[in-house]
Design a protein around this motif. Structure first.
Motif, PDB file in Angstrom:
ATOM      1  N   ASP A  73       0.752  -1.176   0.128  1.00  0.00           N
ATOM      2  CA  ASP A  73       0.063  -0.125   0.110  1.00  0.00           C
ATOM      3  C   ASP A  73       0.865   1.337  -0.018  1.00  0.00           C
ATOM      4  O   ASP A  73       0.572   2.363  -0.584  1.00  0.00           O
ATOM      5  CB  ASP A  73      -1.055   0.070   1.058  1.00  0.00           C
ATOM      6  N   LYS A  74       1.822   1.220   0.669  1.00  0.00           N
ATOM      7  CA  LYS A  74       2.820   2.251   0.792  1.00  0.00           C
ATOM      8  C   LYS A  74       3.343   2.567  -0.621  1.00  0.00           C
ATOM      9  O   LYS A  74       3.679   3.804  -0.840  1.00  0.00           O
ATOM     10  CB  LYS A  74       3.982   2.111   1.715  1.00  0.00           C
ATOM     11  N   TYR A  76       1.962   1.877  -3.663  1.00  0.00           N
ATOM     12  CA  TYR A  76       1.025   2.493  -4.420  1.00  0.00           C
ATOM     13  C   TYR A  76       0.699   4.025  -4.055  1.00  0.00           C
ATOM     14  O   TYR A  76       0.884   4.469  -4.950  1.00  0.00           O
ATOM     15  CB  TYR A  76      -0.412   1.571  -4.191  1.00  0.00           C
ATOM     16  N   ARG A  77       0.866   4.142  -2.841  1.00  0.00           N
ATOM     17  CA  ARG A  77       0.499   5.472  -2.512  1.00  0.00           C
ATOM     18  C   ARG A  77       1.731   6.412  -3.224  1.00  0.00           C
ATOM     19  O   ARG A  77       1.348   7.440  -3.422  1.00  0.00           O
ATOM     20  CB  ARG A  77       0.720   5.653  -0.803  1.00  0.00           C
ATOM     21  N   ASP A  81       0.949   9.204  -5.868  1.00  0.00           N
ATOM     22  CA  ASP A  81       1.329  10.639  -5.480  1.00  0.00           C
ATOM     23  C   ASP A  81       2.373  11.455  -6.589  1.00  0.00           C
ATOM     24  O   ASP A  81       2.363  12.258  -7.012  1.00  0.00           O
ATOM     25  CB  ASP A  81       2.094  10.951  -4.074  1.00  0.00           C
ATOM     26  N   SER A 142     -11.095  11.793  -4.193  1.00  0.00           N
ATOM     27  CA  SER A 142     -10.896  12.002  -3.179  1.00  0.00           C
ATOM     28  C   SER A 142     -12.026  12.108  -2.054  1.00  0.00           C
ATOM     29  O   SER A 142     -13.053  12.532  -2.673  1.00  0.00           O
ATOM     30  CB  SER A 142     -10.184  13.266  -2.760  1.00  0.00           C
ATOM     31  N   ASP A 173      -9.751   3.159   2.015  1.00  0.00           N
ATOM     32  CA  ASP A 173      -8.557   4.005   1.546  1.00  0.00           C
ATOM     33  C   ASP A 173      -7.923   3.077   0.319  1.00  0.00           C
ATOM     34  O   ASP A 173      -7.772   3.549  -0.766  1.00  0.00           O
ATOM     35  CB  ASP A 173      -7.458   4.094   2.488  1.00  0.00           C
ATOM     36  N   GLU A 174      -7.819   1.990   0.614  1.00  0.00           N
ATOM     37  CA  GLU A 174      -7.354   0.952  -0.440  1.00  0.00           C
ATOM     38  C   GLU A 174      -8.139   0.925  -1.653  1.00  0.00           C
ATOM     39  O   GLU A 174      -7.698   0.883  -2.891  1.00  0.00           O
ATOM     40  CB  GLU A 174      -6.960  -0.511   0.129  1.00  0.00           C
ATOM     41  N   LEU A 177      -7.862   4.293  -3.701  1.00  0.00           N
ATOM     42  CA  LEU A 177      -6.419   4.136  -4.213  1.00  0.00           C
ATOM     43  C   LEU A 177      -6.617   3.281  -5.678  1.00  0.00           C
ATOM     44  O   LEU A 177      -6.255   3.698  -6.665  1.00  0.00           O
ATOM     45  CB  LEU A 177      -5.447   3.602  -3.422  1.00  0.00           C
TER      46      LEU A 177
END
Length: 350
Positions: A73-74, A76-77, A81, A142, A173-174, A177
């Motif tokens: 997940d980190k 992907y984030r 971004d 968002s 959140d996932e 995303l």
């Protein structure tokens, strides 16, 4: 020992390569696959070391006993971004470039309308610039409050549309995303014509239980693209030349025609019809009398040509006069003008 969380350029490139490959294949990604990226020019051993660091930093994980890695997940984030920042930079650069181009173009078009009217002794019009077959640049979803989702859509021409949509179900959140990644990877760079039923069906299938959210987002995408294609300016000159031709002045015909040239809305419709019929082709077209749909031009001839400056930016040039106009002179003048317009903006030969 924990590594510094800062990623250098090499790690960023490798991480992005892992994520892009995984998005395409759905399979864990190994160092040998990544070594094939020509921009890296690194050995598999070096890439394995970098992947090991990325795993320790939490950006990728190793599922089960597979030799490959998949994004966390980190990871992907970080990727999303990065995409957002790149798209924001793209939009800013595109806006700056187009502001300069459009400002100059409008001055050129106004002057050319005057030259056309003066050289031909007829009325002249030039439309533009406007966008056709506008492409989608970026979508961002968002969460702003419970049951609400903010949709930001950016299309060519720096047209930005913000909309709030109601959610029937809450998104983790996932899930949000993944929807952002799915929508951007599926739709970026497409025109409204290219977002067809096959694309929509595949997209909704991939979205699974969130297909309703995709429906709502697609509505906003369509509106944003249309907004990018509707801002049409018309420049006219030589309206008073109409009075030089008796057949256009009897029974109030001249005032009706001049009203059309001044108020522009009818001309916008006419230009849209010309664009639709020619589908962007730049060839010269002649409309005689009833061949035009504009009532006030039924006693006129209208000669048009489309200009195309690339990037979807194009418009129409037109000369309006009596049916007995000097067609040879008008056609020669239009061809000369189109060549001058190409030279003015350094456009390659078609």
């Amino acid at each position: 020992m924990a590594l510094n969380d800062q990623l250098d350029d090499r790690k960023v490139t490798i991480l992005k390569a892992i994520i892009k490959t995984y998005l395409e294949t759905g399979e864990p990604v190994g160092s040998r696959t990544i070594s094939k990226y020509s921009e890296l020019k690194l050995s598999s051993a070096t890439i394995r070391n970098e992947m090991s660091d990325l795993e320790e930093m939490g950006y990728i994980i190793q599922p089960h006993t597979s030799a490959g890695r998949i994004p966390s997940d980190k990871g992907y984030r970080f990727y999303v971004d990065q995409i957002m920042q790149e798209k924001e930079n793209e939009v800013t650069e595109f806006k700056d470039m187009m502001v300069q181009k459009v400002d100059r173009l409008e001055l050129v078009l106004k002057k050319m309308a005057q030259v056309l009217a003066s050289n031909t002794n007829y009325a002249a019009m030039i439309s533009g610039p406007s966008y056709h077959k506008t492409k989608l640049k970026f979508i961002q979803l968002s969460k702003v409050e419970t049951g609400k989702l903010l949709v930001v859509v950016v299309v060519e021409g720096n047209i930005v549309k913000n909309a709030m949509i109601d959610l029937a179900e809450e998104l983790a959140d996932e899930e949000l995303l993944n929807l952002n990644i799915l929508l951007n990877s599926s739709l970026n760079g497409l025109t409204i014509e290219e977002i067809n039923l096959d694309v929509i069906s595949r997209l909704k299938g991939d979205a699974g239980i969130h297909s309703r959210v995709v429906d709502l987002v697609l509505n906003e995408v369509a509106e944003a693209i249309r907004a990018g294609e509707e801002d049409l300016q018309i420049y006219t000159s030589g309206a008073t030349n109409i009075f030089k031709y008796p057949e256009l002045t009897e029974d109030g015909k001249a005032s009706e025609l001049i009203g059309t040239l001044e108020h522009k809305e009818v001309l916008k419709e006419f230009v849209s019809e010309v664009n639709d019929s020619q589908d962007g082709e730049s060839g010269i077209q002649v409309y005689i009398g009833d061949e035009t749909q504009v009532q006030s031009m039924k006693d006129c001839s209208v000669v048009t040509a489309n200009y195309d400056l690339g990037g979807g930016l194009r418009g129409t040039v037109g000369i309006i006069g009596p049916k007995r106009m000097d067609y040879e002179k008008v056609l020669t003048t239009l061809r000369t003008l189109m060549s001058q317009l190409d030279v003015a903006f350094k456009k390659d030969e078609r």
